[in-house]
Scaffold this motif. Structure first.
Motif, short mmCIF file in Angstrom:
data_model
loop_
_atom_site.label_atom_id
_atom_site.label_comp_id
_atom_site.label_asym_id
_atom_site.label_seq_id
_atom_site.Cartn_x
_atom_site.Cartn_y
_atom_site.Cartn_z
N GLU A 4 0.83 -1.21 0.00
CA GLU A 4 0.00 0.00 0.00
C GLU A 4 0.86 1.26 0.00
O GLU A 4 0.57 2.22 -0.70
CB GLU A 4 -0.95 -0.01 1.20
N HIS A 5 1.92 1.23 0.79
CA HIS A 5 2.81 2.40 0.83
C HIS A 5 3.44 2.65 -0.54
O HIS A 5 3.52 3.79 -1.01
CB HIS A 5 3.90 2.18 1.88
N GLN A 6 3.87 1.60 -1.21
CA GLN A 6 4.47 1.74 -2.54
C GLN A 6 3.45 2.23 -3.56
O GLN A 6 3.77 3.05 -4.42
CB GLN A 6 5.06 0.40 -2.99
N LEU A 7 2.22 1.72 -3.46
CA LEU A 7 1.17 2.14 -4.38
C LEU A 7 0.86 3.62 -4.22
O LEU A 7 0.73 4.36 -5.21
CB LEU A 7 -0.09 1.31 -4.12
N LEU A 8 0.76 4.08 -2.98
CA LEU A 8 0.50 5.49 -2.73
C LEU A 8 1.67 6.35 -3.18
O LEU A 8 1.48 7.41 -3.79
CB LEU A 8 0.20 5.72 -1.25
N THR A 9 2.88 5.91 -2.89
CA THR A 9 4.07 6.66 -3.30
C THR A 9 4.13 6.81 -4.81
O THR A 9 4.43 7.90 -5.34
CB THR A 9 5.35 5.97 -2.78
N LYS A 10 3.83 5.74 -5.53
CA LYS A 10 3.83 5.78 -6.99
C LYS A 10 2.80 6.78 -7.51
O LYS A 10 3.05 7.56 -8.43
CB LYS A 10 3.56 4.38 -7.55
N PHE A 11 1.62 6.76 -6.90
CA PHE A 11 0.56 7.70 -7.28
C PHE A 11 1.00 9.14 -7.01
O PHE A 11 0.82 10.03 -7.86
CB PHE A 11 -0.70 7.36 -6.48
N GLU A 12 1.58 9.38 -5.85
CA GLU A 12 2.04 10.73 -5.51
C GLU A 12 3.14 11.21 -6.44
O GLU A 12 3.18 12.39 -6.82
CB GLU A 12 2.55 10.75 -4.06
N GLN A 13 4.04 10.33 -6.81
CA GLN A 13 5.15 10.71 -7.68
C GLN A 13 4.67 11.20 -9.04
O GLN A 13 5.31 12.05 -9.67
CB GLN A 13 6.11 9.53 -7.85
N VAL A 14 3.54 10.68 -9.48
CA VAL A 14 2.97 11.11 -10.76
C VAL A 14 2.10 12.35 -10.59
O VAL A 14 2.22 13.32 -11.35
CB VAL A 14 2.15 9.97 -11.40
N GLN A 15 1.24 12.34 -9.59
CA GLN A 15 0.21 13.37 -9.48
C GLN A 15 0.65 14.64 -8.76
O GLN A 15 0.19 15.73 -9.10
CB GLN A 15 -1.03 12.79 -8.78
N ASN A 20 1.06 20.43 -8.28
CA ASN A 20 1.84 21.59 -7.86
C ASN A 20 2.11 22.55 -9.00
O ASN A 20 2.08 23.78 -8.83
CB ASN A 20 3.16 21.13 -7.23
N ASP A 21 2.37 22.01 -10.18
CA ASP A 21 2.58 22.86 -11.36
C ASP A 21 1.31 23.62 -11.70
O ASP A 21 1.36 24.82 -12.02
CB ASP A 21 3.02 21.98 -12.54
N TYR A 22 0.18 22.94 -11.61
CA TYR A 22 -1.10 23.60 -11.89
C TYR A 22 -1.35 24.73 -10.88
O TYR A 22 -1.73 25.84 -11.26
CB TYR A 22 -2.23 22.57 -11.81
N LEU A 23 -1.13 24.46 -9.62
CA LEU A 23 -1.33 25.47 -8.58
C LEU A 23 -0.42 26.68 -8.81
O LEU A 23 -0.86 27.83 -8.73
CB LEU A 23 -1.06 24.87 -7.20
N ALA A 24 0.85 26.42 -9.07
CA ALA A 24 1.82 27.51 -9.23
C ALA A 24 1.47 28.39 -10.43
O ALA A 24 1.52 29.63 -10.33
CB ALA A 24 3.22 26.93 -9.40
N GLY A 47 4.41 23.42 0.52
CA GLY A 47 4.50 21.96 0.63
C GLY A 47 3.27 21.38 1.27
O GLY A 47 2.15 21.85 1.05
N GLY A 48 3.46 20.36 2.06
CA GLY A 48 2.33 19.68 2.67
C GLY A 48 1.99 18.40 1.91
O GLY A 48 2.47 18.17 0.80
N LYS A 49 1.14 17.59 2.51
CA LYS A 49 0.81 16.28 1.95
C LYS A 49 -0.10 16.36 0.74
O LYS A 49 -0.19 15.41 -0.04
CB LYS A 49 0.15 15.41 3.02
N ARG A 50 -0.85 17.47 0.60
CA ARG A 50 -1.86 17.59 -0.46
C ARG A 50 -2.87 16.44 -0.37
O ARG A 50 -3.38 15.96 -1.38
CB ARG A 50 -1.23 17.59 -1.86
N LEU A 51 -3.14 16.01 0.84
CA LEU A 51 -3.98 14.84 1.06
C LEU A 51 -5.36 15.01 0.44
O LEU A 51 -5.88 14.10 -0.23
CB LEU A 51 -4.11 14.58 2.56
N ARG A 52 -5.98 16.15 0.67
CA ARG A 52 -7.36 16.35 0.23
C ARG A 52 -7.49 16.37 -1.29
O ARG A 52 -8.34 15.64 -1.83
CB ARG A 52 -7.92 17.62 0.89
N PRO A 53 -6.69 17.16 -2.00
CA PRO A 53 -6.80 17.09 -3.47
C PRO A 53 -6.39 15.73 -4.03
O PRO A 53 -6.97 15.27 -5.03
CB PRO A 53 -5.86 18.20 -3.96
N LEU A 54 -5.43 15.06 -3.39
CA LEU A 54 -5.04 13.74 -3.86
C LEU A 54 -6.19 12.74 -3.72
O LEU A 54 -6.34 11.84 -4.56
CB LEU A 54 -3.81 13.24 -3.10
N LEU A 55 -7.01 12.89 -2.70
CA LEU A 55 -8.17 12.02 -2.56
C LEU A 55 -9.14 12.21 -3.73
O LEU A 55 -9.70 11.24 -4.25
CB LEU A 55 -8.88 12.29 -1.24
#
Length: 298
Positions: A4-15, A20-24, A47-55
């Motif tokens: 699960e940790h690897q799956l989430l990390t892979k998703f975060e690495q892409v998204q 962040n580019d969109y926000l900036a 920075g921050g986890k961006r947990l809510r938009p990632l959901l």
């Protein structure tokens, strides 16, 4: 098979880079007042986890839809609103924090007046982003209404008020859950709800996902309370023992540390059970969000 940790990390690495580019890029055009724009951007891009938009992105991706600019606008608008709430929460009149995400808080850097206006700007900008997507008028209205309900006096603001008024009072468990269902859980509930609105899923699927969201929001708050007691200040990017110093109602204060860990486990189990009602292969990504909660240290 990925953990699960690897799956989430892979998703975060892409998204995360795309988000962040969109926000900036959009924030760079957000205000004609340069100091205000700088203050708004400072906190959003800290920075921050961006947990809510990632959901939001995870629900949409799991449903098989493309993460286009409209989806990024919806996700980004939630991060704007969440950041506004942090700026205001840190103000001298609220928690008076001087550290957020490992950096000086907005009012420390720009002054309380500009920080307040930066928060106001992000709040209103969030609804601007929501209302100017190319989604149908019906979807835009649904999203605006849902976010206003989650963030307003029936949701997050009510929870913040409960939090302030609860200082030096002893809430029972039901009162504490209600406080955090509003203060923290409302925006997490909205994140999953927004993903559901973007994907036109069935009522049965939406019901299960929203029960996951509520359990996840509760787990997130309990974990945050635990970290305020036993966390690593360097990793968390904020001061510890703040809740205790301010005599706030927390799960460790009410249940003890062992009781708080037990409540965290129960919330995680409840969330997993909700996801188990859905086709498991389709929703593994959402289950991976539980890897945020490392309970090995209990």
């Amino acid at each position: 098979m990925l953990s699960e940790h690897q799956l989430l990390t892979k998703f975060e690495q892409v998204q995360l880079p795309q988000l962040n580019d969109y926000l900036a890029k959009r924030l760079a055009k957000s205000s004609a007042q340069p100091v205000l724009a700088q203050s708004m951007t400072y906190s959003v891009m800290a920075g921050g986890k961006r947990l809510r938009p990632l959901l939001i992105l995870a629900v949409v991706q799991s449903a098989g839809l493309v993460l286009d600019d409209d989806v990024l606008a919806v996700a980004g608008s939630l991060e704007l609103l969440h950041t506004y709430s942090l700026i205001h929460d840190d103000l001298p009149a609220m928690d008076n924090d001087d550290l957020r995400r490992g950096m000086p808080t907005n009012h420390v850097k720009f002054g309380a007046g500009v920080a307040t206006l930066a928060g106001d700007g992000l709040l209103t900008l969030a609804f601007d982003w929501l209302s100017t997507t190319s989604l149908s008028a019906e979807k835009r209205i649904q999203l605006v209404r849902a976010l206003a309900n989650a963030a307003g006096p029936a949701g997050m603001i009510a929870g913040q008020t409960d939090d302030i008024l609860g200082v030096d009072q002893n809430y029972d468990l039901a009162e504490l859950k209600q406080l955090h269902q509003r203060k923290t859980g409302a925006l997490i509930h909205y994140a999953v709800e927004a993903g559901c609105l973007l994907t036109d899923m069935s009522a049965t699927q939406k019901n299960a996902l929203l029960r996951f969201a509520d359990a996840f929001g509760l787990a997130f708050q309990i974990f945050d309370d635990i970290n305020d007691v036993v966390g690593d200040e360097t990793k968390l990017g904020k001061h510890l023992h703040v809740d205790e110093a301010q005599h706030k109602n927390t799960y460790p204060a009410l249940l003890g540390l062992d009781g708080a860990y037990a409540a965290l486990k129960t919330a995680i189990t409840t969330g997993r059970q909700a996801l188990d009602e859905l086709p498991s292969d389709d929703w593994k990504l959402l289950a991976s969000f539980f890897s945020y909660f490392d309970t090995d240290g209990e």
